[in-house]
Scaffold this active site. Structure first.
Site, PDB file in Angstrom:
ATOM      1  N   VAL A  10       0.836  -1.209   0.000  1.00  0.00           N
ATOM      2  CA  VAL A  10       0.000   0.000   0.000  1.00  0.00           C
ATOM      3  C   VAL A  10       0.871   1.260   0.000  1.00  0.00           C
ATOM      4  O   VAL A  10       0.628   2.198  -0.775  1.00  0.00           O
ATOM      5  CB  VAL A  10      -0.969   0.026   1.211  1.00  0.00           C
ATOM      6  CG1 VAL A  10      -1.769   1.322   1.223  1.00  0.00           C
ATOM      7  CG2 VAL A  10      -1.914  -1.170   1.173  1.00  0.00           C
ATOM      8  N   GLY A  11       1.905   1.278   0.846  1.00  0.00           N
ATOM      9  CA  GLY A  11       2.746   2.479   0.942  1.00  0.00           C
ATOM     10  C   GLY A  11       3.388   2.819  -0.397  1.00  0.00           C
ATOM     11  O   GLY A  11       3.307   3.965  -0.875  1.00  0.00           O
ATOM     12  N   HIS A 170     -15.472  -0.398   8.593  1.00  0.00           N
ATOM     13  CA  HIS A 170     -14.828  -0.996   7.415  1.00  0.00           C
ATOM     14  C   HIS A 170     -14.673  -2.505   7.649  1.00  0.00           C
ATOM     15  O   HIS A 170     -13.571  -3.034   7.780  1.00  0.00           O
ATOM     16  CB  HIS A 170     -13.485  -0.304   7.181  1.00  0.00           C
ATOM     17  CG  HIS A 170     -12.749  -0.796   5.980  1.00  0.00           C
ATOM     18  ND1 HIS A 170     -13.294  -0.809   4.719  1.00  0.00           N
ATOM     19  CD2 HIS A 170     -11.497  -1.300   5.842  1.00  0.00           C
ATOM     20  CE1 HIS A 170     -12.418  -1.305   3.867  1.00  0.00           C
ATOM     21  NE2 HIS A 170     -11.317  -1.620   4.523  1.00  0.00           N
TER      22      HIS A 170
HETATM   23  P1  NAD Z   1       2.782  -4.947   3.477  1.00  0.00           P
HETATM   24  O1  NAD Z   1       3.087  -6.139   4.296  1.00  0.00           O
HETATM   25  O2  NAD Z   1       3.002  -5.030   2.014  1.00  0.00           O
HETATM   26  O3  NAD Z   1       3.596  -3.678   4.030  1.00  0.00           O
HETATM   27  C1  NAD Z   1       3.609  -3.313   5.380  1.00  0.00           C
HETATM   28  C2  NAD Z   1       4.949  -2.653   5.628  1.00  0.00           C
HETATM   29  O4  NAD Z   1       4.928  -2.088   6.941  1.00  0.00           O
HETATM   30  C3  NAD Z   1       6.136  -3.616   5.568  1.00  0.00           C
HETATM   31  O5  NAD Z   1       7.066  -3.199   4.576  1.00  0.00           O
HETATM   32  C4  NAD Z   1       6.748  -3.538   6.975  1.00  0.00           C
HETATM   33  O6  NAD Z   1       8.165  -3.639   6.984  1.00  0.00           O
HETATM   34  C5  NAD Z   1       6.283  -2.153   7.404  1.00  0.00           C
HETATM   35  N1  NAD Z   1       6.316  -1.947   8.855  1.00  0.00           N
HETATM   36  C6  NAD Z   1       5.991  -2.803   9.843  1.00  0.00           C
HETATM   37  N2  NAD Z   1       6.167  -2.208  11.046  1.00  0.00           N
HETATM   38  C7  NAD Z   1       6.595  -0.953  10.814  1.00  0.00           C
HETATM   39  C8  NAD Z   1       6.920   0.146  11.642  1.00  0.00           C
HETATM   40  N3  NAD Z   1       6.856   0.072  12.978  1.00  0.00           N
HETATM   41  N4  NAD Z   1       7.311   1.311  11.035  1.00  0.00           N
HETATM   42  C9  NAD Z   1       7.403   1.402   9.689  1.00  0.00           C
HETATM   43  N5  NAD Z   1       7.114   0.381   8.860  1.00  0.00           N
HETATM   44  C10 NAD Z   1       6.689  -0.769   9.400  1.00  0.00           C
HETATM   45  O7  NAD Z   1       1.248  -4.568   3.794  1.00  0.00           O
HETATM   46  P2  NAD Z   1       0.279  -3.643   2.921  1.00  0.00           P
HETATM   47  O8  NAD Z   1      -0.466  -4.474   1.961  1.00  0.00           O
HETATM   48  O9  NAD Z   1       1.041  -2.460   2.458  1.00  0.00           O
HETATM   49  O10 NAD Z   1      -0.772  -3.208   4.063  1.00  0.00           O
HETATM   50  C11 NAD Z   1      -0.361  -2.347   5.098  1.00  0.00           C
HETATM   51  C12 NAD Z   1      -1.475  -2.184   6.153  1.00  0.00           C
HETATM   52  O11 NAD Z   1      -2.617  -1.596   5.547  1.00  0.00           O
HETATM   53  C13 NAD Z   1      -1.956  -3.523   6.740  1.00  0.00           C
HETATM   54  O12 NAD Z   1      -2.294  -3.366   8.098  1.00  0.00           O
HETATM   55  C14 NAD Z   1      -3.219  -3.819   5.934  1.00  0.00           C
HETATM   56  O13 NAD Z   1      -4.111  -4.658   6.611  1.00  0.00           O
HETATM   57  C15 NAD Z   1      -3.758  -2.407   5.793  1.00  0.00           C
HETATM   58  N6  NAD Z   1      -4.698  -2.232   4.694  1.00  0.00           N
HETATM   59  C16 NAD Z   1      -5.800  -1.478   4.950  1.00  0.00           C
HETATM   60  C17 NAD Z   1      -6.722  -1.244   3.967  1.00  0.00           C
HETATM   61  C18 NAD Z   1      -7.940  -0.399   4.254  1.00  0.00           C
HETATM   62  O14 NAD Z   1      -8.892  -0.475   3.510  1.00  0.00           O
HETATM   63  N7  NAD Z   1      -7.920   0.427   5.295  1.00  0.00           N
HETATM   64  C19 NAD Z   1      -6.555  -1.809   2.698  1.00  0.00           C
HETATM   65  C20 NAD Z   1      -5.390  -2.543   2.459  1.00  0.00           C
HETATM   66  C21 NAD Z   1      -4.459  -2.756   3.467  1.00  0.00           C
END
Ligand code: NAD
Length: 304
Positions: A10-11, A170
């Site tokens: 996502v980031g 959500h």
């Molecule tokens: P991902 O696993 O691809 O990426 C998460 C990243 O967070 C990883 O690179 C990890 O190293 C990093 N991370 C972990 N702890 C950290 C910290 N303390 N500081 C900085 N970075 C840190 O996951 P993603 O697919 O990018 O999803 C990220 C989050 O967003 C998850 O919690 C997911 O459930 C959530 N999400 C929410 C929605 C929504 O609709 N609100 C939709 C998709 C994903």
């Protein structure tokens, strides 16, 4: 500058969409050393072809993103097939609480993406010194965007012509507002049967889970990233968008101190005004029950 914490799916994609839109410069950070720098470099090396007008850079130093104009929080674990979003609370809560304490620039607006979304938005606001109008969770707008796609796809009409509104939590108990779903201003009742509307609403509730099931190793991220970039753009450009965001309620529908999605007028400083849609008594009860479940999740975890 827009800071993104967490440079996973996502980031990184949010950074890419922001660059494509040319909204503002982006700095990516991730706790995994080198990840943000590597992904930022990769995206910038596409710039000669894609022609970004803004830069994306990566850093291993969180201090470089904490006082950004907008911080997008995408750090944390994702759910696996068959898992409910709430199951992520224990894993992700300390990350969110930590950043809530560290983000101290009173001008920063925070967009929370990490799951479980409304619980995270509630606890972030609880621990943060920022006004709750500057804390926005990515919930209803993503659900409404998915519903817009499903309606447009079913009818084979332009997606731009389809409007939808989703409020509440959500999760599966999101509230899809049928009276606010229309095609070029006309009610979807003019286009779809009762049975089909119910089917599309159910598909919207399960949209996130279906992607996790299909993809197996990743949860949805293109849709969520597009929505995160849209929210950041609405704040940065102050375009007067009215979007459904998770926000700490302040008496709306009798709910206080818990974050749920409601439509809000978004401006340079975050939420300018909350808009209360007309809800049935059943929908208000669902909203209140959602608020109770969020409080319960937080209380149970604090005793665990
Ligand atoms: P991902 O696993 O691809 O990426 C998460 C990243 O967070 C990883 O690179 C990890 O190293 C990093 N991370 C972990 N702890 C950290 C910290 N303390 N500081 C900085 N970075 C840190 O996951 P993603 O697919 O990018 O999803 C990220 C989050 O967003 C998850 O919690 C997911 O459930 C959530 N999400 C929410 C929605 C929504 O609709 N609100 C939709 C998709 C994903």
């Amino acid at each position: 500058m827009i800071g993104i914490i967490g440079s996973g799916n996502v980031g990184a994609n949010t950074a890419f969409f922001l660059a494509e839109k040319g909204v503002d410069h982006v700095t990516l950070y991730d706790v995994q050393e080198g990840l943000a720098k590597g992904k930022a470099l990769d995206m910038m090396e596409a710039a000669p072809i894609r022609g970004y007008r803004t830069t994306i850079r990566g850093t291993d130093n969180p201090d470089e993103v904490l006082d950004a104009d907008i911080v997008i929080l995408t750090a944390g674990s994702v759910r696996k097939p068959g898992m409910k979003r709430d199951a992520l609370y224990q894993e992700n809560r300390q990350i969110i609480e930590g950043y809530a304490r560290k983000i101290t620039n009173m001008d920063t607006k925070v967009i929370i993406v990490s799951e479980p979304l409304d619980v995270m938005t509630t606890i972030f606001a609880e621990k943060s010194i920022l006004p709750s109008s500057q804390i926005l969770g990515l919930g209803g707008l993503l659900d409404a965007t998915r519903l817009r796609f499903l309606i447009a796809d079913e009818l084979k009409v332009s997606m731009e012509n389809v409007a939808a509104q989703v409020v509440g939590r959500h999760t599966d108990d999101m509230i899809l507002l049928r009276d606010y779903c229309c095609v070029s201003g006309m009610s979807i009742d003019n286009f779809l049967s009762e049975e089909k509307i119910k089917e599309l609403f159910e598909q919207t509730r399960q949209a996130g889970a279906l992607i996790v099931e299909m993809a197996g190793r990743a949860s949805a991220y293109y849709g969520p990233s597009a929505v995160a970039a849209e929210l950041a753009e609405a704040i940065t450009l102050d375009t007067g968008r009215v979007l459904s965001v998770s926000q700490v309620l302040n008496g709306q529908f009798g709910i206080e101190k818990v974050a749920l999605s409601l439509p809000a007028l978004i401006g340079r400083n975050g939420i300018k005004q909350v808009v209360e849609p007309t809800l049935t008594s059943g929908e208000i009860e669902t909203l209140k029950q959602s608020a109770r479940l969020i409080t319960q999740t937080i209380e149970e975890a604090s005793h665990a």
